[in-house]
Write a protein that holds these residues in place. Structure first.
Motif, PDB file in Angstrom:
ATOM      1  N   GLU A   1     -86.727   5.713   0.583  1.00 30.09           N
ATOM      2  CA  GLU A   1     -85.843   4.926  -0.275  1.00 30.09           C
ATOM      3  C   GLU A   1     -84.394   5.359  -0.079  1.00 30.09           C
ATOM      4  O   GLU A   1     -83.477   4.528  -0.090  1.00 30.09           O
ATOM      5  N   TRP A   2     -84.162   6.647   0.126  1.00 25.83           N
ATOM      6  CA  TRP A   2     -82.804   7.138   0.384  1.00 25.83           C
ATOM      7  C   TRP A   2     -82.250   6.472   1.646  1.00 25.83           C
ATOM      8  O   TRP A   2     -81.110   6.009   1.658  1.00 25.83           O
ATOM      9  N   TRP A   3     -83.064   6.405   2.695  1.00 27.36           N
ATOM     10  CA  TRP A   3     -82.612   5.769   3.937  1.00 27.36           C
ATOM     11  C   TRP A   3     -82.393   4.277   3.743  1.00 27.36           C
ATOM     12  O   TRP A   3     -81.465   3.697   4.313  1.00 27.36           O
ATOM     13  N   ARG A   4     -83.210   3.617   2.944  1.00 25.15           N
ATOM     14  CA  ARG A   4     -83.009   2.187   2.682  1.00 25.15           C
ATOM     15  C   ARG A   4     -81.667   1.975   1.977  1.00 25.15           C
ATOM     16  O   ARG A   4     -80.904   1.074   2.319  1.00 25.15           O
ATOM     17  N   ARG A   5     -81.363   2.816   1.011  1.00 32.13           N
ATOM     18  CA  ARG A   5     -80.082   2.712   0.302  1.00 32.13           C
ATOM     19  C   ARG A   5     -78.912   3.043   1.218  1.00 32.13           C
ATOM     20  O   ARG A   5     -77.847   2.416   1.128  1.00 32.13           O
ATOM     21  N   THR A   6     -79.082   4.023   2.089  1.00 33.68           N
ATOM     22  CA  THR A   6     -78.039   4.391   3.043  1.00 33.68           C
ATOM     23  C   THR A   6     -77.759   3.230   3.989  1.00 33.68           C
ATOM     24  O   THR A   6     -76.596   2.915   4.279  1.00 33.68           O
ATOM     25  N   THR A   7     -78.804   2.597   4.475  1.00 36.50           N
ATOM     26  CA  THR A   7     -78.641   1.432   5.342  1.00 36.50           C
ATOM     27  C   THR A   7     -77.889   0.324   4.617  1.00 36.50           C
ATOM     28  O   THR A   7     -76.973  -0.292   5.178  1.00 36.50           O
TER      29      THR A   7
ATOM     30  N   VAL B   1     -66.435  -2.990   1.432  1.00 36.70           N
ATOM     31  CA  VAL B   1     -66.245  -1.788   2.254  1.00 36.70           C
ATOM     32  C   VAL B   1     -66.063  -0.565   1.373  1.00 36.70           C
ATOM     33  O   VAL B   1     -66.711   0.465   1.573  1.00 36.70           O
ATOM     34  N   ARG B   2     -65.212  -0.674   0.363  1.00 39.84           N
ATOM     35  CA  ARG B   2     -64.997   0.456  -0.563  1.00 39.84           C
ATOM     36  C   ARG B   2     -66.285   0.803  -1.303  1.00 39.84           C
ATOM     37  O   ARG B   2     -66.611   1.982  -1.488  1.00 39.84           O
ATOM     38  N   LEU B   3     -67.020  -0.222  -1.723  1.00 40.75           N
ATOM     39  CA  LEU B   3     -68.296   0.005  -2.404  1.00 40.75           C
ATOM     40  C   LEU B   3     -69.249   0.776  -1.493  1.00 40.75           C
ATOM     41  O   LEU B   3     -69.884   1.739  -1.915  1.00 40.75           O
ATOM     42  N   GLY B   4     -69.342   0.357  -0.241  1.00 39.98           N
ATOM     43  CA  GLY B   4     -70.221   1.035   0.714  1.00 39.98           C
ATOM     44  C   GLY B   4     -69.873   2.507   0.871  1.00 39.98           C
ATOM     45  O   GLY B   4     -70.748   3.374   0.842  1.00 39.98           O
ATOM     46  N   TRP B   5     -68.582   2.806   1.032  1.00 41.13           N
ATOM     47  CA  TRP B   5     -68.168   4.211   1.187  1.00 41.13           C
ATOM     48  C   TRP B   5     -68.441   5.016  -0.083  1.00 41.13           C
ATOM     49  O   TRP B   5     -68.862   6.174  -0.002  1.00 41.13           O
ATOM     50  N   ASP B   6     -68.190   4.410  -1.238  1.00 41.96           N
ATOM     51  CA  ASP B   6     -68.456   5.109  -2.500  1.00 41.96           C
ATOM     52  C   ASP B   6     -69.942   5.429  -2.659  1.00 41.96           C
ATOM     53  O   ASP B   6     -70.318   6.528  -3.080  1.00 41.96           O
TER      54      ASP B   6
ATOM     55  N   LEU C   1     -74.895  11.138  -0.124  1.00 42.19           N
ATOM     56  CA  LEU C   1     -74.815  12.401   0.613  1.00 42.19           C
ATOM     57  C   LEU C   1     -74.898  13.622  -0.299  1.00 42.19           C
ATOM     58  O   LEU C   1     -75.112  14.740   0.174  1.00 42.19           O
ATOM     59  N   GLU C   2     -74.760  13.439  -1.600  1.00 43.38           N
ATOM     60  CA  GLU C   2     -74.889  14.538  -2.553  1.00 43.38           C
ATOM     61  C   GLU C   2     -76.325  14.732  -3.025  1.00 43.38           C
ATOM     62  O   GLU C   2     -76.626  15.676  -3.737  1.00 43.38           O
ATOM     63  N   SER C   3     -77.215  13.850  -2.599  1.00 40.33           N
ATOM     64  CA  SER C   3     -78.609  13.892  -3.034  1.00 40.33           C
ATOM     65  C   SER C   3     -79.325  15.123  -2.495  1.00 40.33           C
ATOM     66  O   SER C   3     -79.044  15.598  -1.394  1.00 40.33           O
ATOM     67  N   ALA C   4     -80.277  15.607  -3.261  1.00 30.13           N
ATOM     68  CA  ALA C   4     -81.112  16.731  -2.810  1.00 30.13           C
ATOM     69  C   ALA C   4     -82.062  16.303  -1.699  1.00 30.13           C
ATOM     70  O   ALA C   4     -82.645  17.144  -1.023  1.00 30.13           O
ATOM     71  N   LEU C   5     -82.203  15.011  -1.498  1.00 23.99           N
ATOM     72  CA  LEU C   5     -83.110  14.502  -0.468  1.00 23.99           C
ATOM     73  C   LEU C   5     -82.507  14.537   0.936  1.00 23.99           C
ATOM     74  O   LEU C   5     -83.224  14.465   1.922  1.00 23.99           O
ATOM     75  N   VAL C   6     -81.199  14.622   1.026  1.00 25.62           N
ATOM     76  CA  VAL C   6     -80.541  14.567   2.327  1.00 25.62           C
ATOM     77  C   VAL C   6     -80.726  15.894   3.073  1.00 25.62           C
ATOM     78  O   VAL C   6     -80.592  16.967   2.505  1.00 25.62           O
TER      79      VAL C   6
END
Length: 91
Positions: free
Chosen positions: A34-40, A54-59, A65-70
């Motif tokens: 799910e993390w990868w789906r959201r990242t995509t 674009v700003r939304l995507g970067w935010d 990237l702060e997730s414990a799953l990364v």
């Protein structure tokens, strides 16, 4: 308590531990997927023609990237894609 009862109790304990470990691994794998789906999804926003998207995507990427799953590899992959996005190398 007879020996057979002890064996049954010990085996049941091992089975319970095995089930819990398996469930935790599957849960983590599902969460990472799910993390990868959201990242995509977030990266799709960063390549948009709409500045707001674009700003939304970067935010969203900052939060993800702060997730414990990364993992370290995940973070490096995201950084490579981000560098290319900033340079305009979307091909």
């Amino acid at each position: 308590m007879p020996a057979q009862a002890w064996v049954t109790l010990i085996v049941s304990g091992f089975v319970a531990v095995g089930v819990i470990v398996t469930w935790r691994q599957k849960n983590r794998a599902d969460r990472r997927s799910e993390w990868w789906r959201r990242t995509t999804w977030a990266f799709e926003r960063t390549f948009s023609d709409d500045d707001l998207q674009v700003r939304l995507g970067w935010d969203i990427l900052d939060v993800l990237l702060e997730s414990a799953l990364v993992t370290a590899d995940d973070a490096q992959i995201v950084q490579v894609i981000a560098r290319r996005a900033v340079r305009g190398e979307s091909d």
